[in-house]
Design an enzyme around this catalytic site. Structure first.
Site, mmCIF file in Angstrom:
data_model
loop_
_atom_site.group_PDB
_atom_site.id
_atom_site.type_symbol
_atom_site.label_atom_id
_atom_site.label_comp_id
_atom_site.label_asym_id
_atom_site.label_seq_id
_atom_site.Cartn_x
_atom_site.Cartn_y
_atom_site.Cartn_z
ATOM 1 N N LYS A 11 46.191 43.835 48.813
ATOM 2 C CA LYS A 11 45.825 42.472 48.423
ATOM 3 C C LYS A 11 46.988 41.487 48.614
ATOM 4 O O LYS A 11 48.140 41.896 48.795
ATOM 5 C CB LYS A 11 45.351 42.491 46.971
ATOM 6 N N TYR A 51 32.991 39.764 47.489
ATOM 7 C CA TYR A 51 32.923 40.034 46.049
ATOM 8 C C TYR A 51 31.634 39.480 45.419
ATOM 9 O O TYR A 51 31.600 39.248 44.209
ATOM 10 C CB TYR A 51 34.150 39.467 45.345
ATOM 11 N N PHE A 59 35.554 35.700 35.982
ATOM 12 C CA PHE A 59 36.760 35.573 36.809
ATOM 13 C C PHE A 59 36.451 35.436 38.303
ATOM 14 O O PHE A 59 37.363 35.446 39.123
ATOM 15 C CB PHE A 59 37.689 36.770 36.569
ATOM 16 N N ARG A 87 40.429 56.372 44.242
ATOM 17 C CA ARG A 87 40.412 55.666 42.946
ATOM 18 C C ARG A 87 41.463 56.277 42.011
ATOM 19 O O ARG A 87 42.105 55.560 41.244
ATOM 20 C CB ARG A 87 39.020 55.738 42.307
ATOM 21 N N ASN A 114 46.173 42.862 41.456
ATOM 22 C CA ASN A 114 46.422 44.279 41.200
ATOM 23 C C ASN A 114 46.660 45.105 42.464
ATOM 24 O O ASN A 114 46.351 46.289 42.512
ATOM 25 C CB ASN A 114 45.319 44.869 40.311
ATOM 26 N N HIS A 117 42.689 47.291 46.667
ATOM 27 C CA HIS A 117 41.262 47.504 46.418
ATOM 28 C C HIS A 117 40.914 48.922 46.846
ATOM 29 O O HIS A 117 41.471 49.426 47.814
ATOM 30 C CB HIS A 117 40.434 46.517 47.255
ATOM 31 N N GLU A 128 31.608 47.969 52.779
ATOM 32 C CA GLU A 128 32.874 47.232 52.837
ATOM 33 C C GLU A 128 33.605 47.474 54.154
ATOM 34 O O GLU A 128 34.185 46.552 54.739
ATOM 35 C CB GLU A 128 33.738 47.616 51.640
HETATM 36 P P1 GDP Z 1 38.277 47.545 40.655
HETATM 37 O O1 GDP Z 1 37.072 48.288 41.158
HETATM 38 O O2 GDP Z 1 39.264 48.438 39.931
HETATM 39 O O3 GDP Z 1 38.952 46.724 41.720
HETATM 40 O O4 GDP Z 1 37.773 46.528 39.523
HETATM 41 P P2 GDP Z 1 36.456 45.597 39.398
HETATM 42 O O5 GDP Z 1 35.440 45.980 40.437
HETATM 43 O O6 GDP Z 1 36.059 45.601 37.965
HETATM 44 O O7 GDP Z 1 37.000 44.130 39.717
HETATM 45 C C1 GDP Z 1 37.242 43.714 41.039
HETATM 46 C C2 GDP Z 1 38.524 42.935 41.092
HETATM 47 O O8 GDP Z 1 38.375 41.739 40.319
HETATM 48 C C3 GDP Z 1 39.749 43.624 40.467
HETATM 49 O O9 GDP Z 1 40.374 44.535 41.323
HETATM 50 C C4 GDP Z 1 40.647 42.438 40.148
HETATM 51 O O10 GDP Z 1 41.338 41.962 41.309
HETATM 52 C C5 GDP Z 1 39.630 41.378 39.726
HETATM 53 N N1 GDP Z 1 39.479 41.351 38.267
HETATM 54 C C6 GDP Z 1 38.935 42.289 37.450
HETATM 55 N N2 GDP Z 1 38.980 41.912 36.161
HETATM 56 C C7 GDP Z 1 39.566 40.685 36.161
HETATM 57 C C8 GDP Z 1 39.889 39.747 35.131
HETATM 58 O O11 GDP Z 1 39.649 39.971 33.943
HETATM 59 N N3 GDP Z 1 40.483 38.561 35.544
HETATM 60 C C9 GDP Z 1 40.747 38.288 36.843
HETATM 61 N N4 GDP Z 1 41.319 37.119 37.176
HETATM 62 N N5 GDP Z 1 40.462 39.147 37.836
HETATM 63 C C10 GDP Z 1 39.880 40.328 37.503
#
Ligand code: GDP
Length: 139
Positions: A11, A51, A59, A87, A114, A117, A128
């Site tokens: 990212k 997304y 968010f 993962r 973070n 992805h 994807e």
């Molecule tokens: P992942 O599968 O571990 O990537 O997590 P998710 O699918 O729940 O969320 C997708 C992405 O959205 C995450 O990797 C973060 O970059 C972002 N994200 C998730 N939770 C939050 C949050 O609470 N705030 C913000 N700003 N971004 C978030």
């Protein structure tokens, strides 16, 4: 049966911090082979589409801004049990909750930025991967 391919992005925060090399090293050392890879940048529209499943999350706007805010590395990876093993390698979404030795624990700064992805299912890995790569670009 679990599939042998997953999709990842390094990212914008990790690219900006010069972590591409360190992250790819961890990916290779964990036994993943790179089957397709590109350095690119998402437009807001493309990040929004990628997304789209998160459209209703609070968010979403922040996520789209962040993911289109700088270049990324997109890649298709191959290994037995790829989705689940990747993962595990990247760790929890929130780096504060990620296990020691995971990519997010080492390289991520926050839940929003973070570092990487990783697809969450074989079906999404295929969707994807297809978002970024044509059949001709996969090896
Ligand atoms: P992942 O599968 O571990 O990537 O997590 P998710 O699918 O729940 O969320 C997708 C992405 O959205 C995450 O990797 C973060 O970059 C972002 N994200 C998730 N939770 C939050 C949050 O609470 N705030 C913000 N700003 N971004 C978030």
């Amino acid at each position: 049966m679990s599939g042998n391919r997953t999709f990842t992005m390094i990212k914008p925060d990790a690219v900006e911090n010069n972590y591409i090399g360190g992250i790819l090293k961890m990916i290779n050392e964990a036994g993943f082979r790179i089957k397709a890879m590109k350095f690119t940048r998402l437009t807001k529209e493309a990040a929004g589409a990628f997304y789209a499943v998160h459209k209703e999350r609070p968010f979403y706007g922040e996520l789209v801004e962040y993911m289109s805010g700088g270049p990324i590395v997109a890649a298709i990876l191959e290994k037995d049990n790829a989705v689940e093993d990747f993962r595990k390698l990247i760790g929890a979404t929130n780096p504060e909750e990620a296990e020691e030795g995971t990519i997010r624990k080492i390289y991520a700064k926050s839940i929003a930025a973070n570092a990487v992805h990783g697809s969450d299912s074989d079906e999404n890995a295929e969707i994807e991967g297809s978002f970024f790569f044509s059949q001709l670009e996969r090896f």
